[in-house]
Design a protein around this motif. Sequence first.
Motif, PDB file in Angstrom:
ATOM      1  N   TRP A 298     -27.172 -17.451  -9.885  1.00  0.00           N
ATOM      2  CA  TRP A 298     -26.360 -16.291 -10.213  1.00  0.00           C
ATOM      3  C   TRP A 298     -27.087 -15.225 -11.034  1.00  0.00           C
ATOM      4  N   GLY A 299     -28.275 -15.519 -11.533  1.00  0.00           N
ATOM      5  CA  GLY A 299     -28.941 -14.546 -12.399  1.00  0.00           C
ATOM      6  C   GLY A 299     -28.219 -14.466 -13.728  1.00  0.00           C
ATOM      7  N   ASN A 300     -28.207 -13.311 -14.322  1.00  0.00           N
ATOM      8  CA  ASN A 300     -27.528 -13.129 -15.591  1.00  0.00           C
ATOM      9  C   ASN A 300     -26.290 -12.278 -15.370  1.00  0.00           C
ATOM     10  N   ALA A 301     -25.128 -12.851 -15.584  1.00  0.00           N
ATOM     11  CA  ALA A 301     -23.865 -12.150 -15.361  1.00  0.00           C
ATOM     12  C   ALA A 301     -23.327 -11.518 -16.639  1.00  0.00           C
ATOM     13  N   GLY A 302     -24.088 -11.534 -17.707  1.00  0.00           N
ATOM     14  CA  GLY A 302     -23.590 -11.045 -18.979  1.00  0.00           C
ATOM     15  C   GLY A 302     -22.960 -12.173 -19.768  1.00  0.00           C
ATOM     16  N   ARG A 303     -22.624 -11.910 -20.994  1.00  0.00           N
ATOM     17  CA  ARG A 303     -22.067 -12.952 -21.863  1.00  0.00           C
ATOM     18  C   ARG A 303     -20.552 -13.072 -21.776  1.00  0.00           C
ATOM     19  N   GLN A 304     -19.916 -12.030 -21.274  1.00  0.00           N
ATOM     20  CA  GLN A 304     -18.460 -12.039 -21.172  1.00  0.00           C
ATOM     21  C   GLN A 304     -18.022 -11.282 -19.925  1.00  0.00           C
ATOM     22  N   LEU A 305     -16.909 -11.737 -19.359  1.00  0.00           N
ATOM     23  CA  LEU A 305     -16.282 -11.036 -18.241  1.00  0.00           C
ATOM     24  C   LEU A 305     -14.807 -10.872 -18.572  1.00  0.00           C
ATOM     25  N   LEU A 306     -14.238  -9.746 -18.241  1.00  0.00           N
ATOM     26  CA  LEU A 306     -12.807  -9.540 -18.418  1.00  0.00           C
ATOM     27  C   LEU A 306     -12.126  -9.925 -17.113  1.00  0.00           C
ATOM     28  N   ILE A 307     -11.375 -11.019 -17.151  1.00  0.00           N
ATOM     29  CA  ILE A 307     -10.730 -11.554 -15.957  1.00  0.00           C
ATOM     30  C   ILE A 307      -9.301 -11.932 -16.310  1.00  0.00           C
ATOM     31  N   ALA A 308      -8.368 -11.523 -15.489  1.00  0.00           N
ATOM     32  CA  ALA A 308      -6.948 -11.852 -15.658  1.00  0.00           C
ATOM     33  C   ALA A 308      -6.454 -11.449 -17.051  1.00  0.00           C
ATOM     34  N   GLY A 309      -6.950 -10.323 -17.548  1.00  0.00           N
ATOM     35  CA  GLY A 309      -6.490  -9.804 -18.822  1.00  0.00           C
ATOM     36  C   GLY A 309      -7.037 -10.493 -20.058  1.00  0.00           C
ATOM     37  N   ARG A 310      -8.039 -11.334 -19.894  1.00  0.00           N
ATOM     38  CA  ARG A 310      -8.622 -11.999 -21.058  1.00  0.00           C
ATOM     39  C   ARG A 310     -10.136 -12.076 -20.909  1.00  0.00           C
ATOM     40  N   VAL A 311     -10.794 -12.297 -22.016  1.00  0.00           N
ATOM     41  CA  VAL A 311     -12.249 -12.390 -22.024  1.00  0.00           C
ATOM     42  C   VAL A 311     -12.661 -13.818 -21.688  1.00  0.00           C
ATOM     43  N   ILE A 312     -13.495 -13.959 -20.679  1.00  0.00           N
ATOM     44  CA  ILE A 312     -14.069 -15.246 -20.293  1.00  0.00           C
ATOM     45  C   ILE A 312     -15.529 -15.213 -20.719  1.00  0.00           C
ATOM     46  N   ARG A 313     -15.917 -16.153 -21.542  1.00  0.00           N
ATOM     47  CA  ARG A 313     -17.311 -16.210 -21.984  1.00  0.00           C
ATOM     48  C   ARG A 313     -18.140 -16.928 -20.923  1.00  0.00           C
ATOM     49  N   THR A 314     -19.351 -16.437 -20.723  1.00  0.00           N
ATOM     50  CA  THR A 314     -20.227 -17.037 -19.725  1.00  0.00           C
ATOM     51  C   THR A 314     -21.550 -17.436 -20.360  1.00  0.00           C
TER      52      THR A 314
ATOM     53  N   VAL B 156     -20.848 -24.573 -10.643  1.00  0.00           N
ATOM     54  CA  VAL B 156     -20.375 -23.838 -11.806  1.00  0.00           C
ATOM     55  C   VAL B 156     -19.456 -24.777 -12.566  1.00  0.00           C
ATOM     56  N   SER B 157     -19.464 -24.650 -13.873  1.00  0.00           N
ATOM     57  CA  SER B 157     -18.633 -25.481 -14.733  1.00  0.00           C
ATOM     58  C   SER B 157     -17.699 -24.578 -15.516  1.00  0.00           C
ATOM     59  N   LEU B 158     -16.410 -24.813 -15.380  1.00  0.00           N
ATOM     60  CA  LEU B 158     -15.396 -24.014 -16.066  1.00  0.00           C
ATOM     61  C   LEU B 158     -14.744 -24.875 -17.139  1.00  0.00           C
ATOM     62  N   SER B 159     -14.731 -24.387 -18.365  1.00  0.00           N
ATOM     63  CA  SER B 159     -14.170 -25.145 -19.487  1.00  0.00           C
ATOM     64  C   SER B 159     -12.876 -24.497 -19.946  1.00  0.00           C
ATOM     65  N   GLY B 160     -11.928 -25.351 -20.316  1.00  0.00           N
ATOM     66  CA  GLY B 160     -10.622 -24.879 -20.755  1.00  0.00           C
ATOM     67  C   GLY B 160     -10.591 -24.515 -22.218  1.00  0.00           C
ATOM     68  N   ARG B 161      -9.447 -24.037 -22.639  1.00  0.00           N
ATOM     69  CA  ARG B 161      -9.277 -23.555 -24.005  1.00  0.00           C
ATOM     70  C   ARG B 161      -9.467 -24.619 -25.067  1.00  0.00           C
ATOM     71  N   ASP B 162      -9.117 -25.850 -24.767  1.00  0.00           N
ATOM     72  CA  ASP B 162      -9.230 -26.881 -25.797  1.00  0.00           C
ATOM     73  C   ASP B 162     -10.661 -27.386 -25.969  1.00  0.00           C
ATOM     74  N   GLY B 163     -11.573 -26.946 -25.111  1.00  0.00           N
ATOM     75  CA  GLY B 163     -12.970 -27.349 -25.224  1.00  0.00           C
ATOM     76  C   GLY B 163     -13.276 -28.700 -24.619  1.00  0.00           C
ATOM     77  N   ARG B 164     -12.261 -29.483 -24.293  1.00  0.00           N
ATOM     78  CA  ARG B 164     -12.489 -30.807 -23.710  1.00  0.00           C
ATOM     79  C   ARG B 164     -12.304 -30.820 -22.207  1.00  0.00           C
ATOM     80  N   ALA B 165     -11.366 -30.053 -21.719  1.00  0.00           N
ATOM     81  CA  ALA B 165     -11.090 -30.014 -20.283  1.00  0.00           C
ATOM     82  C   ALA B 165     -12.177 -29.205 -19.580  1.00  0.00           C
ATOM     83  N   ARG B 166     -12.658 -29.753 -18.474  1.00  0.00           N
ATOM     84  CA  ARG B 166     -13.720 -29.084 -17.733  1.00  0.00           C
ATOM     85  C   ARG B 166     -13.536 -29.342 -16.243  1.00  0.00           C
ATOM     86  N   ILE B 167     -13.829 -28.318 -15.451  1.00  0.00           N
ATOM     87  CA  ILE B 167     -13.780 -28.431 -13.998  1.00  0.00           C
ATOM     88  C   ILE B 167     -15.135 -28.018 -13.460  1.00  0.00           C
ATOM     89  N   ASP B 168     -15.775 -28.928 -12.732  1.00  0.00           N
ATOM     90  CA  ASP B 168     -17.067 -28.655 -12.113  1.00  0.00           C
ATOM     91  C   ASP B 168     -16.846 -28.436 -10.619  1.00  0.00           C
TER      92      ASP B 168
END
Length: 166
Positions: free
Chosen positions: A69-85, A96-108
């Motif tokens: 993916w190269g460098n997508a920046g450190r943050q993306l604005l998606i669905a009205g909130r900031v997603i850190r990358t 790609v690995s997506l982590s939830g708000r609690d820091g424990r939940a993850r979806i690969d």
Amino acid sequence: MRQFLSSHLLDDSATRVAYRVTQPGRDPSLHGVWWPRSNDLGAELPTVIESLDRRGFMTEWVSFSRKTWGNAGRQLLIAGRVIRTASYRTIDPNMVSLSGRDGRARIDLLVVPPDVDPTAAARAFARVVDWDNRLTASEVLAAVEADRAVQPDALVSWPMLQAVAS
């Protein structure tokens, strides 16, 4: 026992993503598969985030491979909130690995390259949503290539091909 859930595939066919249902007590190596239309993470990621939002998974972080993916920046604005990358050299380039708000939940998610033909993509989808799959993202794509070499004209059954054909 193998399980394919067509409802999970069909409702996100425009996004070209499928999520795996796991067996109790088993943590899969991959939780789903995604076939983006381009290598532009900022353009492609919103549909996956919105798909997960509809399922109650609120993504906070996305980790990905710099190789893919190269460098997508450190943050993306998606669905009205900031997603850190965060991009890493050591993460599987086909995941790609997506982590939830609690820091424990993850979806690969396995990322099927955008230029892959629909039949190979459907085979990747079928492998990942299979309960018995324990392969990593790169191993799944290698197995799909090996399958194609052995059975180049083998038919892929519905709903897999329909889910990735859009």
